[in-house]
Every structure is written in C-alpha cells, then in structure tokens.
Motif scaffolding. Sequence first.
Motif, mmCIF file in Angstrom:
data_model
loop_
_atom_site.group_PDB
_atom_site.id
_atom_site.type_symbol
_atom_site.label_atom_id
_atom_site.label_comp_id
_atom_site.label_asym_id
_atom_site.label_seq_id
_atom_site.Cartn_x
_atom_site.Cartn_y
_atom_site.Cartn_z
ATOM 1 N N LEU A 29 0.895 -1.678 -0.006
ATOM 2 C CA LEU A 29 -0.356 -0.081 -0.029
ATOM 3 C C LEU A 29 1.229 1.308 -0.002
ATOM 4 N N PRO A 30 0.594 2.434 -0.010
ATOM 5 C CA PRO A 30 0.710 3.498 -0.540
ATOM 6 C C PRO A 30 0.979 4.096 0.986
ATOM 7 N N LYS A 31 2.471 4.977 1.633
ATOM 8 C CA LYS A 31 2.649 4.794 3.139
ATOM 9 C C LYS A 31 1.491 5.380 3.228
ATOM 10 N N ALA A 32 0.738 6.572 2.963
ATOM 11 C CA ALA A 32 -0.419 7.737 3.792
ATOM 12 C C ALA A 32 -1.718 6.459 4.016
ATOM 13 N N LYS A 33 -1.750 5.044 3.719
ATOM 14 C CA LYS A 33 -2.694 4.365 4.026
ATOM 15 C C LYS A 33 -1.785 3.455 5.500
ATOM 16 N N LYS B 15 1.962 -8.538 7.364
ATOM 17 C CA LYS B 15 2.555 -7.296 7.497
ATOM 18 C C LYS B 15 2.095 -6.183 5.911
ATOM 19 N N ALA B 16 2.722 -5.192 6.068
ATOM 20 C CA ALA B 16 2.321 -4.077 5.296
ATOM 21 C C ALA B 16 3.511 -3.771 4.276
ATOM 22 N N ILE B 17 3.412 -3.690 2.762
ATOM 23 C CA ILE B 17 4.984 -3.114 2.469
ATOM 24 C C ILE B 17 4.226 -2.086 2.069
ATOM 25 N N ILE C 11 11.624 -4.586 4.399
ATOM 26 C CA ILE C 11 11.031 -3.498 4.071
ATOM 27 C C ILE C 11 9.211 -3.485 4.905
ATOM 28 N N SER C 12 8.802 -4.514 5.323
ATOM 29 C CA SER C 12 8.212 -5.097 5.606
ATOM 30 C C SER C 12 7.768 -4.747 7.061
ATOM 31 N N TYR C 13 6.545 -4.407 8.182
ATOM 32 C CA TYR C 13 6.589 -3.482 8.788
ATOM 33 C C TYR C 13 5.075 -4.517 9.303
ATOM 34 N N GLY C 14 4.129 -4.777 10.928
ATOM 35 C CA GLY C 14 3.820 -5.028 11.171
ATOM 36 C C GLY C 14 2.919 -4.254 11.846
ATOM 37 N N LEU C 15 2.311 -4.767 12.587
ATOM 38 C CA LEU C 15 0.530 -3.635 13.650
ATOM 39 C C LEU C 15 1.527 -3.116 14.471
ATOM 40 N N LYS D 291 -1.656 3.922 8.548
ATOM 41 C CA LYS D 291 -3.022 4.645 9.825
ATOM 42 C C LYS D 291 -3.966 3.497 9.222
ATOM 43 N N LEU D 292 -4.745 3.355 8.302
ATOM 44 C CA LEU D 292 -5.523 2.597 7.886
ATOM 45 C C LEU D 292 -5.235 0.977 8.024
ATOM 46 N N PHE D 293 -4.154 0.278 7.452
ATOM 47 C CA PHE D 293 -3.370 -0.697 7.388
ATOM 48 C C PHE D 293 -3.796 -1.283 8.822
ATOM 49 N N GLU D 294 -3.235 -0.264 9.747
ATOM 50 C CA GLU D 294 -3.312 -0.834 11.461
ATOM 51 C C GLU D 294 -4.672 -0.829 11.709
ATOM 52 N N LYS D 295 -5.601 0.560 11.227
ATOM 53 C CA LYS D 295 -6.893 0.456 12.326
ATOM 54 C C LYS D 295 -7.859 -0.989 11.519
#
Length: 168
Positions: free
Chosen positions: A104-108, A131-133, A157-161, A110-114
């Motif tokens: 996803l784009p960096k801007a999303k 996880k997100a990338i 380059i990935s990260y989790g909640l 917080k939406l990913f975490e929500k």
Amino acid sequence: MGFTVWIARNDHLNKYKNQQLGKLSSKNFPLIVPQYFPRKTEKNIQLIDVILFRKEFQQIEAAFEVECTTRIYSGLLRMADLSLCLKRVLLAYNAPDCPCYIVLPKAKKKLFEKQLGRPIFQELQIFQLCKAINIEDIESKWKESKWKSDPNIIQKISYGLGQDAPIN
C-alpha cells in the motif's frame, strides 16, 4: 527469485508495461483446498493479487495484496481465508504458515493498522501473520536492484501492526 507465481485470476488479462499479467502467472492454481471447504473459498483465494510458491514443493512462500484501488479490509479478508484454509491443510503436514503482505501507499499506514486491529482479524490472529509493505519502498529497492541481490529484502521493508515502516 525462483518461485512459481500465481497472479489473481481476474487480473490475467490486465497489462503492465505492455505485458499481459496472465503470461507471468502459473496457468493452474496449485493450492489444494480441503474438500470440506466451500468452493467459494478457493475462488476467493485465487483473487489474491500475487502468491509465490516454492517450485519443488508447491508450498506457498508468501502472498501479496496490492491495495491501491480496493479496500484494505478486502485484502485482509482474502488473507484470512488463505490462513484458515492453510491451517486446516497444514495440520496434517506440520508445515509453517505463509507470510502475507498488504502492499500500500505510505499514506495508508494508519488505515492498515485500523483494519488489522478489527476484532475479527485479532481473533484469527491475522495481525501476527500479515504485514504491510509500502509501494514507495518497493519502487526504491527496485531502482537499487535490491530484489536480485538481497533474498531478505521483503522482510527488511515490511512492518507489522504497531511497528514503524523501516527506514532504509
């Protein structure tokens, strides 16, 4: 990277840089869904944007949902379907769960975490698996040719909640 690639069946006719995506994909979906699962489950899993399989064992290495035009929760639901199916199949084989990534784009972020914090994803423990990338990180690493030289680039380059996106 030496994997068999599955591209979502509904994207097979789409093109990227004048190349039809279906030509980059395995023609058959190799995942064996248990008989007691609804046929719809397999169809949902086949909609995951990209799934990497180990060539020799057809074991899933990783799954990716690219969320630029669809909602993050729909990608997480597909990942939940995949995870539930694999847990049932893998109990017999004692194989590891596969990591899942939402691109996803960096801007999303917080939406990913929500979305990942929703009770259903907590109950199914998708938050531990998925996880997100950031798309921007994929693009920058591609320009640096890191994909061929670093086999751990995805993990880097990935990260989790609750985690910050890596700074590279």
